[in-house]
Scaffold this motif. Structure first.
Motif, PDB file in Angstrom:
ATOM      1  N   THR A  39     -15.630  38.889 -42.644  1.00  0.00           N
ATOM      2  CA  THR A  39     -15.091  37.741 -41.942  1.00  0.00           C
ATOM      3  C   THR A  39     -13.528  39.109 -42.056  1.00  0.00           C
ATOM      4  O   THR A  39     -13.771  39.945 -41.870  1.00  0.00           O
ATOM      5  N   ALA A  40     -12.270  38.909 -41.198  1.00  0.00           N
ATOM      6  CA  ALA A  40     -11.403  39.814 -41.027  1.00  0.00           C
ATOM      7  C   ALA A  40     -10.834  39.889 -42.508  1.00  0.00           C
ATOM      8  O   ALA A  40      -9.662  40.789 -42.262  1.00  0.00           O
ATOM      9  N   ASP A  41     -11.009  39.148 -43.272  1.00  0.00           N
ATOM     10  CA  ASP A  41      -9.351  39.365 -44.225  1.00  0.00           C
ATOM     11  C   ASP A  41      -9.799  39.556 -45.722  1.00  0.00           C
ATOM     12  O   ASP A  41      -9.751  39.301 -46.718  1.00  0.00           O
ATOM     13  N   VAL A  42     -11.030  40.526 -45.296  1.00  0.00           N
ATOM     14  CA  VAL A  42     -11.428  41.480 -46.523  1.00  0.00           C
ATOM     15  C   VAL A  42     -10.776  42.430 -47.463  1.00  0.00           C
ATOM     16  O   VAL A  42     -10.688  42.861 -46.765  1.00  0.00           O
ATOM     17  N   SER A  43     -10.754  42.573 -48.412  1.00  0.00           N
ATOM     18  CA  SER A  43      -9.668  43.642 -49.215  1.00  0.00           C
ATOM     19  C   SER A  43     -10.290  45.039 -49.368  1.00  0.00           C
ATOM     20  O   SER A  43     -11.600  44.927 -49.135  1.00  0.00           O
ATOM     21  N   PRO A  44      -9.424  45.962 -48.860  1.00  0.00           N
ATOM     22  CA  PRO A  44      -9.764  46.833 -48.949  1.00  0.00           C
ATOM     23  C   PRO A  44     -10.960  47.492 -50.181  1.00  0.00           C
ATOM     24  O   PRO A  44     -11.182  48.516 -50.601  1.00  0.00           O
ATOM     25  N   TYR A  45     -10.054  47.299 -51.607  1.00  0.00           N
ATOM     26  CA  TYR A  45     -10.523  46.945 -52.884  1.00  0.00           C
ATOM     27  C   TYR A  45     -11.626  46.653 -53.386  1.00  0.00           C
ATOM     28  O   TYR A  45     -12.544  47.274 -53.617  1.00  0.00           O
ATOM     29  N   ALA A  46     -12.031  45.375 -52.397  1.00  0.00           N
ATOM     30  CA  ALA A  46     -13.853  45.348 -52.013  1.00  0.00           C
ATOM     31  C   ALA A  46     -14.228  45.860 -51.937  1.00  0.00           C
ATOM     32  O   ALA A  46     -15.986  46.512 -52.139  1.00  0.00           O
ATOM     33  N   ALA A  47     -14.033  46.305 -50.058  1.00  0.00           N
ATOM     34  CA  ALA A  47     -14.705  46.875 -49.153  1.00  0.00           C
ATOM     35  C   ALA A  47     -14.169  48.135 -49.021  1.00  0.00           C
ATOM     36  O   ALA A  47     -13.200  48.096 -48.036  1.00  0.00           O
ATOM     37  N   ARG A  72     -12.262  49.654 -45.523  1.00  0.00           N
ATOM     38  CA  ARG A  72     -11.999  48.613 -44.957  1.00  0.00           C
ATOM     39  C   ARG A  72     -10.865  49.277 -44.737  1.00  0.00           C
ATOM     40  O   ARG A  72      -9.197  49.093 -44.611  1.00  0.00           O
ATOM     41  N   ALA A  73     -10.221  50.434 -46.430  1.00  0.00           N
ATOM     42  CA  ALA A  73      -8.800  50.701 -46.130  1.00  0.00           C
ATOM     43  C   ALA A  73      -8.387  51.244 -44.934  1.00  0.00           C
ATOM     44  O   ALA A  73      -8.927  52.624 -44.270  1.00  0.00           O
ATOM     45  N   ASP A  74      -7.185  51.134 -44.110  1.00  0.00           N
ATOM     46  CA  ASP A  74      -6.349  51.854 -43.492  1.00  0.00           C
ATOM     47  C   ASP A  74      -6.006  53.206 -43.797  1.00  0.00           C
ATOM     48  O   ASP A  74      -5.353  54.537 -43.204  1.00  0.00           O
ATOM     49  N   ASP A  75      -5.710  53.486 -45.520  1.00  0.00           N
ATOM     50  CA  ASP A  75      -5.102  54.801 -46.144  1.00  0.00           C
ATOM     51  C   ASP A  75      -5.849  55.214 -47.123  1.00  0.00           C
ATOM     52  O   ASP A  75      -5.597  54.907 -48.196  1.00  0.00           O
ATOM     53  N   LEU A  76      -6.442  56.567 -46.672  1.00  0.00           N
ATOM     54  CA  LEU A  76      -6.911  56.871 -47.917  1.00  0.00           C
ATOM     55  C   LEU A  76      -6.443  58.748 -48.121  1.00  0.00           C
ATOM     56  O   LEU A  76      -7.548  59.425 -49.155  1.00  0.00           O
ATOM     57  N   SER A  77      -5.098  58.438 -48.045  1.00  0.00           N
ATOM     58  CA  SER A  77      -4.420  59.564 -48.463  1.00  0.00           C
ATOM     59  C   SER A  77      -4.490  59.752 -49.763  1.00  0.00           C
ATOM     60  O   SER A  77      -4.146  58.398 -50.357  1.00  0.00           O
ATOM     61  N   GLY A  78      -4.254  60.911 -50.921  1.00  0.00           N
ATOM     62  CA  GLY A  78      -3.846  60.524 -51.869  1.00  0.00           C
ATOM     63  C   GLY A  78      -3.905  60.730 -52.777  1.00  0.00           C
ATOM     64  O   GLY A  78      -4.539  60.177 -53.369  1.00  0.00           O
ATOM     65  N   LEU A  79      -6.166  60.103 -52.495  1.00  0.00           N
ATOM     66  CA  LEU A  79      -7.608  59.764 -53.040  1.00  0.00           C
ATOM     67  C   LEU A  79      -7.217  61.374 -53.827  1.00  0.00           C
ATOM     68  O   LEU A  79      -7.530  62.299 -53.229  1.00  0.00           O
ATOM     69  N   PRO A  80      -8.414  61.267 -54.771  1.00  0.00           N
ATOM     70  CA  PRO A  80      -8.333  62.474 -55.996  1.00  0.00           C
ATOM     71  C   PRO A  80     -10.017  62.870 -55.245  1.00  0.00           C
ATOM     72  O   PRO A  80     -10.979  62.416 -54.570  1.00  0.00           O
ATOM     73  N   PRO A  81     -10.109  64.424 -54.883  1.00  0.00           N
ATOM     74  CA  PRO A  81     -11.700  64.744 -54.513  1.00  0.00           C
ATOM     75  C   PRO A  81     -12.600  64.285 -54.743  1.00  0.00           C
ATOM     76  O   PRO A  81     -12.974  63.829 -55.556  1.00  0.00           O
TER      77      PRO A  81
END
Length: 338
Positions: A245-253, A256-265
């Motif tokens: 569905t439309a409103d699934v959290s990117p922390y769950a999936a 779906r995250a729109d910003d992956l910058s600043g994550l660890p290697p």
């Protein structure tokens, strides 16, 4: 804003990717495996619970020592149990890297004692502290309960790493399948909360995308050890029936995250003949596009969990060797850009 919809196709004519011959033989020996359905979750839990690592196996002939600690859980939630291991001869000031392990099990099964064989080997041969977290399982405890348990355990581990013989700035999140998805979500959550940030993440065949309609999910339906029917069961358990569905959290999936910058290697690997192939490859591509150092391996003919199912197969040995080399290099340099 969310990440783009996964590309999908609609055709029954696309053949499945063939399994590696050694893995095909191992699968044949297992016999037909029914996909996971909601009704089967209790039986799967019982089967998984019958094969955890006991104290003798964990000790590796006395090379490792283990303890369990119950620590504060998330606000309003129960306490969290951690399984903690280290080389038996490591002192409290050793400053070892810490492997923060999140177990697999489709979000519905497994425990802190279901350690990956790689993690046990790395603890012994690369000399790490390992912390394996017990998180609540779906569907009784849907998102965000499992992830919040993992985050609470991470916060405690970072605060107490030194007394465990570990280094708080050398924590590496590692998980396979559901554990890989939780590890990816954990690094996103830690970044956004300004909490203790893992120094790296190891995501093995990670469960990242609840939409369950990539080409590989369709291509390997009814073939892979964890196919899209099982995948839908796991995701709907975690999301209370709201998968896709439309409103699934990117922390769950995390797909779906729109910003992956600043994550660890990151180190990601996956089989070419498994459901999670395309979402894993897409996630690695988006990490690169966000400037995050990442190494990706797609193992030809690998099914889901092939290295645990058939650890002596040539492909499994190749995969295990590549992971160890990446981790060893990371630990030797102290940096993630290799």
């Amino acid at each position: 804003m969310t990440s783009p919809e996964p590309r999908s196709f609609t055709t029954a004519a696309v053949p499945p990717v063939p399994f590696d011959p050694e893995l095909a033989a191992a699968l044949d020996a297992l016999g037909a495996q029914s996909p996971l359905t909601p009704e089967a979750i209790p039986a799967v839990r019982a089967a998984v619970a019958s094969v955890p690592l006991g104290d003798e196996a964990l000790a590796c002939g006395g090379e490792l020592s283990w303890e369990e600690r119950t620590v504060a859980g998330p606000p309003g939630g129960p306490d969290v149990t951690l399984l903690i291991g280290r080389p038996a001869d490591a002192g409290p000031t050793a400053g070892l890297p810490v492997l923060y392990h999140l177990h697999g099990g489709g979000m519905v099964a497994g425990s802190r004692r279901h350690l990956l064989s790689d993690v046990l080997t790395w603890t012994r041969t690369l000399r790490t502290v390992t912390v394996s977290v017990e998180y609540r399982l779906a569907p009784e405890h849907p998102h965000p309960a499992p992830l919040e348990d993992c985050y609470a355990g991470l916060v405690w581990t970072a605060r107490h790493a030194a007394e465990l013989g570990g280094a708080p700035d050398r924590i590496i999140a590692v998980g396979a399948s559901a554990g890989g998805g939780l590890a990816a979500g954990l690094t996103l959550l830690a970044r956004d909360r300004g909490g203790p940030a893992p120094a790296a993440q190891i995501l093995l065949s990670p469960m990242l995308d609840d939409r369950d309609r990539t080409p590989s999910a369709r291509q390997m339906e009814g073939r892979d050890m964890w196919d899209r029917v099982s995948n839908a069961t796991g995701w709907n358990a975690l999301l209370g029936g709201a998968a896709g569905t439309a409103d699934v959290s990117p922390y769950a999936a995390p797909a779906r995250a729109d910003d992956l910058s600043g994550l660890p290697p990151a180190y990601l690997d996956v089989g070419s003949a498994e459901t999670f192939r395309d979402e894993t490859v897409a996630y690695a591509g988006r990490l690169w596009q966000s400037g995050v150092p990442c190494e990706l391996h797609v193992w030809p003919g690998g099914c889901h969990g092939f290295d645990e199912m058939a650890p002596e197969a040539r492909l499994s040995r190749r995969a295990k060797r590549a992971r160890r080399e990446w981790l060893s290099s990371l630990l030797d340099t102290g940096r993630g850009d290799r």
